[in-house]
Scaffold this motif. Structure first.
Motif, PDB file in Angstrom:
ATOM      1  N   GLU A  39       0.838  -1.203   0.000  1.00 18.76           N
ATOM      2  CA  GLU A  39       0.000   0.000   0.000  1.00 18.76           C
ATOM      3  C   GLU A  39       0.873   1.254   0.000  1.00 18.76           C
ATOM      4  O   GLU A  39       0.565   2.243  -0.685  1.00 18.76           O
ATOM      5  CB  GLU A  39      -0.922  -0.005   1.217  1.00 18.76           C
ATOM      6  CG  GLU A  39      -2.025  -1.050   1.150  1.00 18.76           C
ATOM      7  CD  GLU A  39      -2.837  -1.133   2.440  1.00 18.76           C
ATOM      8  OE1 GLU A  39      -2.726  -0.202   3.277  1.00 18.76           O
ATOM      9  OE2 GLU A  39      -3.577  -2.111   2.609  1.00 18.76           O
ATOM     10  N   GLY A  40       1.959   1.200   0.778  1.00 21.74           N
ATOM     11  CA  GLY A  40       2.865   2.344   0.822  1.00 21.74           C
ATOM     12  C   GLY A  40       3.543   2.594  -0.509  1.00 21.74           C
ATOM     13  O   GLY A  40       3.727   3.742  -0.926  1.00 21.74           O
ATOM     14  N   VAL A  41       3.914   1.517  -1.207  1.00 18.11           N
ATOM     15  CA  VAL A  41       4.512   1.663  -2.539  1.00 18.11           C
ATOM     16  C   VAL A  41       3.504   2.294  -3.491  1.00 18.11           C
ATOM     17  O   VAL A  41       3.833   3.229  -4.252  1.00 18.11           O
ATOM     18  CB  VAL A  41       4.988   0.293  -3.075  1.00 18.11           C
ATOM     19  CG1 VAL A  41       5.392   0.400  -4.545  1.00 18.11           C
ATOM     20  CG2 VAL A  41       6.155  -0.233  -2.238  1.00 18.11           C
ATOM     21  N   ALA A  42       2.269   1.819  -3.455  1.00 16.43           N
ATOM     22  CA  ALA A  42       1.229   2.339  -4.356  1.00 16.43           C
ATOM     23  C   ALA A  42       0.959   3.819  -4.110  1.00 16.43           C
ATOM     24  O   ALA A  42       0.620   4.560  -5.043  1.00 16.43           O
ATOM     25  CB  ALA A  42      -0.051   1.525  -4.185  1.00 16.43           C
ATOM     26  N   ARG A  43       1.129   4.264  -2.873  1.00 15.47           N
ATOM     27  CA  ARG A  43       0.860   5.674  -2.535  1.00 15.47           C
ATOM     28  C   ARG A  43       2.114   6.541  -2.587  1.00 15.47           C
ATOM     29  O   ARG A  43       2.064   7.721  -2.260  1.00 15.47           O
ATOM     30  CB  ARG A  43       0.234   5.759  -1.142  1.00 15.47           C
ATOM     31  CG  ARG A  43      -1.107   5.063  -1.079  1.00 15.47           C
ATOM     32  CD  ARG A  43      -1.951   5.466   0.111  1.00 15.47           C
ATOM     33  NE  ARG A  43      -1.303   5.272   1.398  1.00 15.47           N
ATOM     34  CZ  ARG A  43      -1.890   4.679   2.447  1.00 15.47           C
ATOM     35  NH1 ARG A  43      -3.117   4.209   2.339  1.00 15.47           N
ATOM     36  NH2 ARG A  43      -1.257   4.577   3.586  1.00 15.47           N
ATOM     37  N   GLY A  44       3.248   5.953  -2.979  1.00 11.01           N
ATOM     38  CA  GLY A  44       4.484   6.718  -3.060  1.00 11.01           C
ATOM     39  C   GLY A  44       5.124   7.023  -1.723  1.00 11.01           C
ATOM     40  O   GLY A  44       6.001   7.888  -1.629  1.00 11.01           O
ATOM     41  N   GLU A  45       4.725   6.285  -0.667  1.00 11.57           N
ATOM     42  CA  GLU A  45       5.268   6.523   0.679  1.00 11.57           C
ATOM     43  C   GLU A  45       6.487   5.644   0.980  1.00 11.57           C
ATOM     44  O   GLU A  45       7.256   5.939   1.887  1.00 11.57           O
ATOM     45  CB  GLU A  45       4.199   6.237   1.741  1.00 11.57           C
ATOM     46  CG  GLU A  45       2.974   7.120   1.633  1.00 11.57           C
ATOM     47  CD  GLU A  45       1.837   6.659   2.532  1.00 11.57           C
ATOM     48  OE1 GLU A  45       0.953   7.492   2.810  1.00 11.57           O
ATOM     49  OE2 GLU A  45       1.835   5.476   2.956  1.00 11.57           O
ATOM     50  N   ILE A  46       6.612   4.569   0.216  1.00 14.63           N
ATOM     51  CA  ILE A  46       7.676   3.598   0.444  1.00 14.63           C
ATOM     52  C   ILE A  46       8.309   3.238  -0.894  1.00 14.63           C
ATOM     53  O   ILE A  46       7.606   3.079  -1.898  1.00 14.63           O
ATOM     54  CB  ILE A  46       7.119   2.325   1.130  1.00 14.63           C
ATOM     55  CG1 ILE A  46       6.698   2.644   2.569  1.00 14.63           C
ATOM     56  CG2 ILE A  46       8.125   1.180   1.108  1.00 14.63           C
ATOM     57  CD1 ILE A  46       6.020   1.494   3.279  1.00 14.63           C
ATOM     58  N   ALA A  47       9.643   3.078  -0.891  1.00 13.50           N
ATOM     59  CA  ALA A  47      10.349   2.626  -2.087  1.00 13.50           C
ATOM     60  C   ALA A  47      10.692   1.154  -1.916  1.00 13.50           C
ATOM     61  O   ALA A  47      11.415   0.788  -1.001  1.00 13.50           O
ATOM     62  CB  ALA A  47      11.624   3.444  -2.288  1.00 13.50           C
ATOM     63  N   SER A  48      10.112   0.310  -2.770  1.00  7.41           N
ATOM     64  CA  SER A  48      10.401  -1.118  -2.718  1.00  7.41           C
ATOM     65  C   SER A  48      10.034  -1.748  -4.048  1.00  7.41           C
ATOM     66  O   SER A  48       8.904  -1.587  -4.520  1.00  7.41           O
ATOM     67  CB  SER A  48       9.610  -1.800  -1.599  1.00  7.41           C
ATOM     68  OG  SER A  48       9.747  -3.203  -1.668  1.00  7.41           O
ATOM     69  N   ALA A  49      10.969  -2.475  -4.640  1.00 10.34           N
ATOM     70  CA  ALA A  49      10.671  -3.186  -5.875  1.00 10.34           C
ATOM     71  C   ALA A  49       9.979  -4.512  -5.587  1.00 10.34           C
ATOM     72  O   ALA A  49       9.361  -5.101  -6.469  1.00 10.34           O
ATOM     73  CB  ALA A  49      11.970  -3.435  -6.657  1.00 10.34           C
ATOM     74  N   ASP A  50      10.072  -4.991  -4.343  1.00  9.97           N
ATOM     75  CA  ASP A  50       9.511  -6.286  -3.958  1.00  9.97           C
ATOM     76  C   ASP A  50       8.974  -6.174  -2.531  1.00  9.97           C
ATOM     77  O   ASP A  50       9.717  -6.399  -1.560  1.00  9.97           O
ATOM     78  CB  ASP A  50      10.586  -7.366  -4.054  1.00  9.97           C
ATOM     79  CG  ASP A  50      10.045  -8.770  -3.778  1.00  9.97           C
ATOM     80  OD1 ASP A  50       8.962  -8.890  -3.174  1.00  9.97           O
ATOM     81  OD2 ASP A  50      10.722  -9.746  -4.162  1.00  9.97           O
ATOM     82  N   PRO A  51       7.689  -5.803  -2.371  1.00  8.70           N
ATOM     83  CA  PRO A  51       7.132  -5.601  -1.029  1.00  8.70           C
ATOM     84  C   PRO A  51       7.283  -6.808  -0.099  1.00  8.70           C
ATOM     85  O   PRO A  51       7.532  -6.635   1.095  1.00  8.70           O
ATOM     86  CB  PRO A  51       5.657  -5.284  -1.303  1.00  8.70           C
ATOM     87  CG  PRO A  51       5.672  -4.632  -2.643  1.00  8.70           C
ATOM     88  CD  PRO A  51       6.728  -5.395  -3.408  1.00  8.70           C
ATOM     89  N   GLU A  52       7.174  -8.027  -0.638  1.00  6.20           N
ATOM     90  CA  GLU A  52       7.308  -9.184   0.243  1.00  6.20           C
ATOM     91  C   GLU A  52       8.738  -9.338   0.749  1.00  6.20           C
ATOM     92  O   GLU A  52       8.968  -9.626   1.932  1.00  6.20           O
ATOM     93  CB  GLU A  52       6.878 -10.477  -0.457  1.00  6.20           C
ATOM     94  CG  GLU A  52       6.933 -11.667   0.493  1.00  6.20           C
ATOM     95  CD  GLU A  52       6.457 -12.969  -0.129  1.00  6.20           C
ATOM     96  OE1 GLU A  52       6.507 -13.988   0.587  1.00  6.20           O
ATOM     97  OE2 GLU A  52       6.039 -12.978  -1.292  1.00  6.20           O
TER      98      GLU A  52
END
Length: 198
Positions: free
Chosen positions: A137-150
């Motif tokens: 969710e954070g990646v989708a909202r631009g709050e977190i940088a991660s190429a692989d959330p898991e």
């Protein structure tokens, strides 16, 4: 040995927890649990075919009690980085409190958990799934940088293990452990934040 109250898995697990609390895992037997219930050990075996099954069920029950609070944080509102912090904090603080409030059973749980691989793996998978959910969710909202959330979620879980793994309980002295958690979280949070592109 008979009882008018129906023998259910839940009653057996309650008795097993109390027996483990009193005698510890090494000295607790299925016969002890049956005696506490006023039934034959064969009656217990009808619900839990082996001693290992009973022990796994005790560990699973203990771990499952944490899941609603963790799910509530994951499903809550607010910025993803802060929800990740709260998820990890809730996981850690719950274990800290249980280690302090019920040290006999926590010690028994820690010993049992070393052999109860299936419940422990299921618990870790549950926690990582909640961390993955919030990270994505954070990646989708631009709050977190991660190429692989898991992968990020598993790294967060591993990086904070000393705060929630029973093997680290000797260091769970407050307020020192609180300050240590915040220091680690500050580093992790910095690593999660998106970098300026310019």
């Amino acid at each position: 040995m008979s009882t008018s109250v129906p023998l259910t898995p839940e009653r057996i697990l309650e008795a097993a927890e109390e027996t483990l609390r009193r005698f510890g895992p090494a000295k607790t037997t299925v016969v002890d649990v049956a005696r506490a219930l006023g039934v034959s050990h064969g009656s217990v075996y009808r619900h839990f075919p082996t001693k290992a099954d009973l022990r796994d069920a005790v560990v699973d029950r203990w771990l499952q009690r944490m899941h609603p609070a963790l799910a509530a944080v994951a499903d809550g509102a607010g910025p993803a980085p802060e929800r990740l912090r709260l998820l990890l904090w809730t996981l850690a603080e719950t274990k800290w409190e249980r280690a302090q409030d019920d040290p006999e059973f926590f010690s028994a749980f820690a010993e049992l958990a070393e052999d109860a691989r299936a419940p422990v793996v299921a618990h870790i998978d549950f926690v990582v799934a909640r961390l993955t959910q919030v990270t994505a969710e954070g990646v989708a909202r631009g709050e977190i940088a991660s190429a692989d959330p898991e992968a990020t979620a598993r790294a967060l879980f591993d990086a904070t293990a000393r705060f929630h793994h029973p093997a680290g309980r000797s260091a769970w002295v407050r307020p020192r452990i609180d300050a240590s958690f915040e220091g680690v979280w500050d580093l992790l949070r910095t690593g999660l934040l998106p970098r300026d592109s310019g």
